[in-house]
Motif scaffolding. Structure first.
Motif, PDB file in Angstrom:
ATOM      1  N   THR A  17      54.732  37.388  35.902  1.00 22.49           N
ATOM      2  CA  THR A  17      53.350  38.316  35.547  1.00 22.49           C
ATOM      3  C   THR A  17      52.155  37.843  36.339  1.00 22.49           C
ATOM      4  O   THR A  17      51.564  38.924  36.661  1.00 22.49           O
ATOM      5  N   ALA A  18      51.972  36.723  36.315  1.00 24.71           N
ATOM      6  CA  ALA A  18      50.510  36.427  37.042  1.00 24.71           C
ATOM      7  C   ALA A  18      50.676  36.436  38.220  1.00 24.71           C
ATOM      8  O   ALA A  18      49.570  37.218  39.053  1.00 24.71           O
ATOM      9  N   LEU A  19      51.978  36.334  39.130  1.00 24.85           N
ATOM     10  CA  LEU A  19      52.049  36.541  40.338  1.00 24.85           C
ATOM     11  C   LEU A  19      51.880  38.096  40.915  1.00 24.85           C
ATOM     12  O   LEU A  19      51.239  38.462  41.853  1.00 24.85           O
ATOM     13  N   GLY A  20      52.427  38.765  39.805  1.00 24.61           N
ATOM     14  CA  GLY A  20      52.404  40.319  40.091  1.00 24.61           C
ATOM     15  C   GLY A  20      50.859  40.794  40.069  1.00 24.61           C
ATOM     16  O   GLY A  20      50.421  41.475  40.757  1.00 24.61           O
ATOM     17  N   PHE A  21      50.339  40.394  39.033  1.00 18.52           N
ATOM     18  CA  PHE A  21      48.710  40.592  39.024  1.00 18.52           C
ATOM     19  C   PHE A  21      48.116  40.342  40.100  1.00 18.52           C
ATOM     20  O   PHE A  21      47.039  40.901  40.550  1.00 18.52           O
ATOM     21  N   LEU A  22      48.350  39.029  40.627  1.00 18.65           N
ATOM     22  CA  LEU A  22      47.620  38.309  41.789  1.00 18.65           C
ATOM     23  C   LEU A  22      47.972  39.178  42.911  1.00 18.65           C
ATOM     24  O   LEU A  22      47.033  39.735  43.620  1.00 18.65           O
ATOM     25  N   VAL A  23      49.091  39.632  43.228  1.00 24.41           N
ATOM     26  CA  VAL A  23      49.593  40.538  44.340  1.00 24.41           C
ATOM     27  C   VAL A  23      48.755  42.014  44.225  1.00 24.41           C
ATOM     28  O   VAL A  23      48.406  42.653  45.186  1.00 24.41           O
ATOM     29  N   ALA A  24      48.866  42.479  42.927  1.00 25.97           N
ATOM     30  CA  ALA A  24      48.372  43.804  42.727  1.00 25.97           C
ATOM     31  C   ALA A  24      46.836  43.980  43.134  1.00 25.97           C
ATOM     32  O   ALA A  24      46.211  44.924  43.682  1.00 25.97           O
ATOM     33  N   PHE A  25      46.184  42.771  42.427  1.00 22.13           N
ATOM     34  CA  PHE A  25      44.875  42.639  42.804  1.00 22.13           C
ATOM     35  C   PHE A  25      44.347  42.558  44.349  1.00 22.13           C
ATOM     36  O   PHE A  25      43.546  43.345  44.814  1.00 22.13           O
ATOM     37  N   ALA A  26      45.102  41.707  45.024  1.00 19.77           N
ATOM     38  CA  ALA A  26      44.975  41.505  46.251  1.00 19.77           C
ATOM     39  C   ALA A  26      45.147  42.854  47.191  1.00 19.77           C
ATOM     40  O   ALA A  26      44.221  42.941  48.235  1.00 19.77           O
ATOM     41  N   LEU A  27      45.967  43.667  46.670  1.00 18.51           N
ATOM     42  CA  LEU A  27      46.073  44.862  47.257  1.00 18.51           C
ATOM     43  C   LEU A  27      45.114  46.008  47.008  1.00 18.51           C
ATOM     44  O   LEU A  27      44.463  46.987  47.528  1.00 18.51           O
ATOM     45  N   LEU A  28      44.856  46.199  45.319  1.00 16.89           N
ATOM     46  CA  LEU A  28      43.922  47.142  44.954  1.00 16.89           C
ATOM     47  C   LEU A  28      42.513  46.823  45.581  1.00 16.89           C
ATOM     48  O   LEU A  28      41.658  47.914  45.753  1.00 16.89           O
ATOM     49  N   ARG A  29      42.104  45.584  45.621  1.00 17.97           N
ATOM     50  CA  ARG A  29      40.766  45.131  46.096  1.00 17.97           C
ATOM     51  C   ARG A  29      40.592  45.749  47.687  1.00 17.97           C
ATOM     52  O   ARG A  29      39.503  45.814  47.985  1.00 17.97           O
ATOM     53  N   LEU A  30      41.694  45.881  48.323  1.00 14.87           N
ATOM     54  CA  LEU A  30      41.405  46.238  49.700  1.00 14.87           C
ATOM     55  C   LEU A  30      41.142  47.936  49.988  1.00 14.87           C
ATOM     56  O   LEU A  30      40.636  48.291  50.947  1.00 14.87           O
ATOM     57  N   GLN A  31      41.451  48.531  48.802  1.00 16.74           N
ATOM     58  CA  GLN A  31      41.310  49.863  48.858  1.00 16.74           C
ATOM     59  C   GLN A  31      39.893  50.441  48.791  1.00 16.74           C
ATOM     60  O   GLN A  31      39.294  49.959  47.927  1.00 16.74           O
ATOM     61  N   PRO A  32      39.351  51.395  49.647  1.00 19.25           N
ATOM     62  CA  PRO A  32      38.113  51.555  49.527  1.00 19.25           C
ATOM     63  C   PRO A  32      37.566  52.360  48.231  1.00 19.25           C
ATOM     64  O   PRO A  32      36.362  52.255  47.790  1.00 19.25           O
ATOM     65  N   PHE A  33      38.434  53.214  47.618  1.00 17.54           N
ATOM     66  CA  PHE A  33      37.888  53.804  46.434  1.00 17.54           C
ATOM     67  C   PHE A  33      37.875  52.829  45.234  1.00 17.54           C
ATOM     68  O   PHE A  33      37.440  53.386  44.303  1.00 17.54           O
ATOM     69  N   ASN A  34      38.538  51.688  45.377  1.00 18.17           N
ATOM     70  CA  ASN A  34      38.369  50.670  44.613  1.00 18.17           C
ATOM     71  C   ASN A  34      37.317  49.530  44.406  1.00 18.17           C
ATOM     72  O   ASN A  34      36.994  48.550  43.661  1.00 18.17           O
ATOM     73  N   ASP A  35      36.476  49.759  45.684  1.00 25.59           N
ATOM     74  CA  ASP A  35      35.442  48.966  45.886  1.00 25.59           C
ATOM     75  C   ASP A  35      34.397  48.691  45.052  1.00 25.59           C
ATOM     76  O   ASP A  35      33.859  47.606  44.618  1.00 25.59           O
ATOM     77  N   ARG A  36      33.947  49.768  44.276  1.00 27.12           N
ATOM     78  CA  ARG A  36      32.856  49.369  43.240  1.00 27.12           C
ATOM     79  C   ARG A  36      33.329  48.872  42.098  1.00 27.12           C
ATOM     80  O   ARG A  36      32.527  48.219  41.193  1.00 27.12           O
ATOM     81  N   VAL A  37      34.704  48.688  41.711  1.00 24.42           N
ATOM     82  CA  VAL A  37      35.381  48.211  40.596  1.00 24.42           C
ATOM     83  C   VAL A  37      35.297  46.569  40.903  1.00 24.42           C
ATOM     84  O   VAL A  37      35.148  45.730  39.994  1.00 24.42           O
TER      85      VAL A  37
END
Length: 761
Positions: A17-37
């Motif tokens: 679960t923790a690894l899945g969250f970390l991978v998801a975060f690492a990918l989501l943070r790179l997307q421009p439309f999530n930058d403000r989050v």
């Protein structure tokens, strides 16, 4: 009871679960439309631009640079790279001190874990006491605990010696951290830029006077008793109703701007329509622009009347004020001294910084505060006591037999090995976490009812309640209630002498439950913190459906702040568990170390990139952090004494009794040595800052800087008729009052002791 397979199953689930969250975060943070989050703090500082404002349509939503995905975990070293002085400048001392709580945990438990695993685990494992026992159920994990050592064994010498080693090491680390934070706080206050709270005090319980208004009474008191340093003051108004009207008007204006923009962008010039019901979902259809314009006009008239009432009604002025001085030295003297021979009036304390003030509670009369706090103390007692019932139920989930009796139709499913492992290794921890999720909101509401006047004090008070609650219900409740339920059938058939021994054996074996809780809350929970699922979903929902104006966009991208009232007590629970089980069940310590290391990296990242603190208290909470670690240390020592008394270890009580005594003495030494740095401001430092400021800014107009600093937000820029700041002592050696006709009377003589009448300044 969870066995080794259950623990491994839980570890696998939580690690994945923790690894899945970390991978998801690492990918989501790179997307421009999530930058403000994921980087809102940099947007608020104005040094980061939106990547969605340029490029092709696809690039505004998806990062097409393949190189960035190769280094998708580079946020971890980036979070550790910023040095602490720069972190303090960037995020403030409160945030940096919060991070040091995780550092404190690592400093305490890294050496303790190494010693426990290399010394105590082999000593515990090389026995067969539990295997020969017929009174207790146990798992493979319990063979590594102190329960596996036979009674009166000389092997307990290792546990006794290391208990002292762990105590001295913990105190050593605590002392140096307290000293370091006290030094950093004084340096922070000395180097900090000018702030209104450095020159101001909050005065409470101003005594009534039949001849003068509250404002005049305050003015004359400080002109007489602080003639060389008093500058100005701002009385406290009961403006709670007005604040609600202003907030409602602001919301209506935002809706009006939305519909006006919508009308201007409409090529057909069709007037927008809305409904008069709640949120425009039902009711009569009306012209939106006309409707909101009319509602704003009505509200403006109501607001004007309320402003006039507050300005003219003496009952709207509370017996309290923010008093400002010409120098930091003068403010420090006033804030840290008793103003009257009657210790219940003219109460002074350092004023919170303006953004730290909780304005609603300033309007509460002083006498009412004491009644409120008594009622909330009783309410908290009953809340803590009755919460034992759901805690006991949660602990029963760790017992498969209990579920079979309560829900017999689930027996075929529960007896499946994989299902059984999930229930015993995962469900108790997650169920307990759900129970605790709603608790902080209740405790914060109770603290607000108690009447604390600053956001920082509300956080500290709520944290104290939350810590006491989890200490009684989660920790002690889990040990005693959970053990009693788990062993109930066997305990009822035992002699009273065997009962104490069984409880003593059960306490260390409860470590398996806490291991599962640490993995659920401390591993998966921290990983969920960094991905920010709720803020991410809320941002996109608001941005899609609710964001109509720039005000809406600012609210949608609000990064929030560190939830100190919840997070700090949670850290204290892990510190408590580590101290209690370091000698009893050492195998629990590696799980705690993983939590502290992981949380340190995650929260460092969040503080650097996300959270924007609502206030800055200069690490004023650290004495509470220190005290709660001391409490945890004493609890661990007392429980260890009780445990050894059931293990027939001769004279163990005499050997261990010195530990809590020395710990209490150590706390008193630290309190006397360092606590004053967190509650007082040294006069020497205040004089140095005043002297430097006078030399570098000789033309500084301090009156202009301070006159509006402590005006209620609803009055700033409004029509509020404030009392003019009196500065007559510069022009006249006398301070006039309205009581000259009664001078020389007995009553006037008594009043003069409080600083009234004519006195030369």
């Amino acid at each position: 009871m969870a066995n080794l397979q259950d623990i491994l199953t839980s570890a696998a689930i939580n690690l994945l679960t923790a690894l899945g969250f970390l991978v998801a975060f690492a990918l989501l943070r790179l997307q421009p439309f999530n930058d403000r989050v994921y980087f809102p703090k940099w947007y608020r500082k104005g040094i980061r631009g939106s990547p969605t404002s340029s490029g092709t349509f696809v690039k505004k939503f998806v990062n097409l640079d393949a190189k960035t995905y190769i280094k998708f975990l580079n946020w971890m070293p980036a979070a550790l790279r910023m040095p602490e002085p720069e972190l303090i400048d960037h995020a403030g001392l409160d945030s940096a001190a919060y991070i040091r709580i995780y550092v404190l945990g690592l400093k305490i438990f890294v050496p303790i874990t190494a010693l426990s695993l290399t010394v105590l685990v082999p000593v515990n494992y090389m026995n067969d006491t539990l295997e020969r026992s017929k009174e207790l159920t146990f798992s493979d994990i319990d063979k590594l605990s102190i329960s596996n050592v036979p009674n009166a064994s000389p092997k307990f010498i290792a546990h006794l010696v290391l208990s002292y080693v762990f105590t001295f090491w913990t105190c050593f680390v605590l002392y140096h951290e307290y000293k370091t934070l006290a030094t950093k706080r004084l340096e922070f206050l000395a180097s900090e830029n000018r702030r209104p709270d450095q020159f101001s005090v909050l005065v409470r319980n101003v005594p009534p006077d039949p001849d003068e208004s509250v404002s005049e009474h305050i003015e004359h008191f400080f002109c007489v008793n602080h003639p060389d340093h008093y500058l100005t003051h701002q009385v406290v108004y009961n403006a709670n109703k007005l604040a609600k009207l202003v907030a409602k008007k602001k919301s209506l204006k935002n809706r009006l701007v939305y519909y006006q923009n919508k009308f201007e962008r409409n090529p057909q010039n069709t007037r927008p329509i809305t409904k008069t019901g709640l949120w425009g979902l039902w009711g009569d259809k009306v012209d939106a622009i006309n409707y909101y314009t009319t509602e704003i006009e009505k509200l403006s008239e109501e607001e004007k009347k309320e402003r006039e009432r507050v300005a003219s009604d003496p009952e709207a002025i509370m017996p309290a004020a923010f008093v400002s001085f010409r120098s930091r030295w003068g403010a420090a003297v006033c804030a840290q001294t008793q103003q009257s021979s009657n210790a219940t009036i003219w109460l002074t304390e350092w004023a919170p910084e303006p953004r730290d003030i909780y304005w609603r509670n300033l309007a509460i009369p002083y006498v009412e505060l004491n009644v409120r706090r008594l009622l909330m103390a009783l309410a908290f007692f009953f809340l803590t006591f009755f919460f034992m019932i759901p805690i006991a139920f949660v602990q029963s989930l760790a017992n498969i037999e209990g579920i079979k009796k309560a829900l017999p139709f689930l027996k075929p499913i529960i007896e499946m090995d994989k299902v059984k492992s999930v229930i015993q290794g995962f469900l108790p921890g997650i169920a307990l976490k759900i129970f605790l999720a709603v608790l902080p909101m209740i405790l914060m509401l109770m603290s607000k009812i108690e009447g604390f006047t600053s956001l920082s004090s509300l956080d500290r008070r709520s944290a104290a309640k939350y810590y006491l609650f989890i200490l009684i219900n989660v920790f002690l409740g889990s040990i005693f209630t959970g053990s009693a339920i788990q062993q109930l059938e066997k305990l009822t058939n035992e002699a009273s002498t065997e009962f104490a021994k069984t409880i003593g054996r059960s306490i260390p074996m409860k470590g398996t439950f806490f291991i599962t809780y640490i993995m659920v809350d401390g591993w998966s929970g921290i990983a969920a913190e960094i991905i920010r699922l709720v803020p991410l979903a809320m941002y996109h929902l608001k941005n899609t459906f609710l964001v109509k104006t720039e005000q809406d966009r600012d609210e949608a991208t609000d990064p929030g702040s560190l939830n100190f009232a919840t997070n700090e007590p949670r850290i204290q629970l892990y510190l408590l568990l580590g101290l209690v089980y370091s000698v009893v069940t050492p195998i629990l310590l590696p799980f705690i170390l993983i939590f502290f290391a992981f949380a340190y990296v995650v929260f460092r990242h969040q503080i650097i990139n996300v959270y924007d603190q609502k206030y800055e208290s200069g690490a004023a909470f650290w004495p509470h952090v220190h005290l709660r670690v001391i409490i945890g240390l004493i609890i661990s020592q007392i429980l260890l004494m009780g445990l050894f008394s059931t293990l027939a270890v001769q004279k163990s009580t005499y050997i261990l009794i010195a530990q809590p005594i020395l710990t209490i003495w150590f706390h008193r030494v630290c309190k006397g040595r360092f606590e004053s740095a967190f509650v007082k401001f040294p006069l020497q430092d205040a004089m140095v800052k005043d002297t430097v400021e006078c030399a570098t800014e000789p033309t500084l107009n301090l009156m202009a800087y301070l006159k509006d600093a402590y005006i209620h937000p609803v009055f700033k820029g409004g029509e509020m008729n404030k009392p003019e700041a009196v500065d007559e002592e510069e022009k006249s050696p006398l301070v006039p009052t309205k009581r000259t006709s009664r001078m020389g009377s007995k009553r006037e003589s008594e009043a003069s002791s409080e600083g009234h009448g004519y006195l030369r300044s």
